[in-house]
Design an enzyme around this catalytic site. Sequence first.
Site, short mmCIF file in Angstrom:
data_model
loop_
_atom_site.label_atom_id
_atom_site.label_comp_id
_atom_site.label_asym_id
_atom_site.label_seq_id
_atom_site.Cartn_x
_atom_site.Cartn_y
_atom_site.Cartn_z
N SER A 1 -22.36 -52.38 7.68
CA SER A 1 -23.38 -51.33 7.78
C SER A 1 -24.52 -51.40 6.77
O SER A 1 -25.51 -50.68 6.92
CB SER A 1 -22.74 -49.97 7.69
OG SER A 1 -22.18 -49.67 8.93
N SER B 1 -24.58 -49.10 10.26
CA SER B 1 -24.81 -47.68 10.36
C SER B 1 -25.81 -47.12 9.34
O SER B 1 -26.31 -46.02 9.53
CB SER B 1 -23.48 -46.94 10.20
OG SER B 1 -22.97 -47.10 8.90
N LYS C 1 -27.92 -42.65 1.61
CA LYS C 1 -27.30 -42.46 2.92
C LYS C 1 -26.58 -41.11 2.99
O LYS C 1 -26.00 -40.67 1.99
CB LYS C 1 -26.30 -43.60 3.16
CG LYS C 1 -25.68 -43.61 4.55
CD LYS C 1 -24.81 -44.86 4.73
CE LYS C 1 -24.18 -44.94 6.11
NZ LYS C 1 -23.37 -46.15 6.28
N1 GLN Z 1 -20.46 -51.23 12.95
C1 GLN Z 1 -19.20 -51.15 12.27
C2 GLN Z 1 -18.41 -49.96 12.77
O1 GLN Z 1 -18.91 -49.30 13.61
C3 GLN Z 1 -19.42 -51.05 10.80
C4 GLN Z 1 -19.69 -49.68 10.32
C5 GLN Z 1 -19.88 -49.62 8.84
O2 GLN Z 1 -19.93 -50.64 8.16
N2 GLN Z 1 -19.93 -48.41 8.33
O3 GLN Z 1 -17.33 -49.70 12.33
#
Ligand code: GLN
Length: 440
Positions: free
Chosen positions: A160, A136, A61
């Site tokens: 994410s 994400s 990532k």
């Molecule tokens: N969707 C969640 C957020 O926007 C989780 C993001 C993540 O786990 N990096 O914060």
Amino acid sequence: MNTQQKLKKYLEEIEKNDKKGKKINAFLQLNSDALEDAKKIDEKIKKGVAGKLAGKIIAVKANINVRGMNISCASKVLENYKAPYNATVIEKIKKQDGLIIGIANCDEFACGSSGETSAFGPTKNPQCLELIPGGSSSGSAASVSADFCDMALGSDTGGSIRNPASHCGVVGVKPTYSSVSRYGLIDLAMSFDQIGPFAKNVLDVSLLLSVIQGKNFCDSISQKSKIINLKEIDKIPQNLKVGLLDFPIQDNNIQKLINKKIQKACEKYNWEIKKIKIPYLDLAIATYYPLVYVEFFSATRKLDGRRYGKKIEEVCGPEVLRRILGGSEIAKAEHQGRYYYQALKVRRLIKEEFRKAFTNVDCIISPTVPRLPHKIKEKISVEEMYDYDALTIPSNLAGNCSISIPVGKINKIPVGMQIMCDKFQDEKMLQIARSIEKLG
Ligand code: GLN
């Protein structure tokens, strides 16, 4: 097939379908030394001196530092940032001869649930091209799902890893908080973030997790944990008490699929099943976001345009800006005690409820995501976007481990089951996941 042949096959597939053909857009950059690295690994394999990950091809990532690569966090802010060092997890992977194929797309600074907030275009879901892959860690999940690599690393702050694993039909693990060093991970919110693995099956995520786990002096929060014993993962756990989470979700068909699968597992393995309610779970989203906003606001103060890249407020996308402005507001002295401390209090309550629950059951099962993914670029509200993580956020609030495994499809769209276990029970969680995976 040796590593070089396998790498070539993956590179051909990427060439055909990542920027052209299906246009998955999973990768932001490929490793130009990969063929050279693969050659060295094959020589080591021949000599019988290769590490545990020899032959495995891994995507990373874009918020995890890999020396010499452009770790942009899928943002214009760090568009030209070249990592000067390796994150601990990368050092560990290289030591065990894992091969890094490239840097995967994601939501900007890991803020999002759909992969659409990347400054370099959304990633497509390889299983249903018109849909979001989840986020994400969108590119990490999609690269595994599209057969561009064997495994991937993502980061999970509120879902994410598990959310895109669920939508893309692959396995994704959020390890116990602090069991994997975060040194070299560019934070979203440091009291939640955890690096974790994606793969096509439970044995492969277990392998990658066993390599990246462990205490490291560069991350003072990291703790020593029982390192996963790969031989144990194939054992069926006995006398298991399974908690089936009683929590209303939007799409009843998803819940039905989960119930059917877990009932089948319980009948086959003689596991006991109990319905379980966790008080305050309905407050999870409202608790998570104020904390994340404040931590993210704090973490981004270094992105002031003087040391790294551009000034974040000047070039970031709307979701990142919302969090920075929201975080700076919540953190103001005049609001002291109102939002941030309230959220910390509820976080403690949720933690305590999980602790109690795990004295009665070995694991808690739920859908990973309460709804099916939307179409790319379809307008949904901020609240609807945040709702995607209703079932994944609780594990981050509590610091527990959890995994998403594919358990079926609805209208050809993959659906994931989440298995949550208590802190440092990652090995048991993987055993349970493997037992369910074996049902086919
Ligand atoms: N969707 C969640 C957020 O926007 C989780 C993001 C993540 O786990 N990096 O914060």
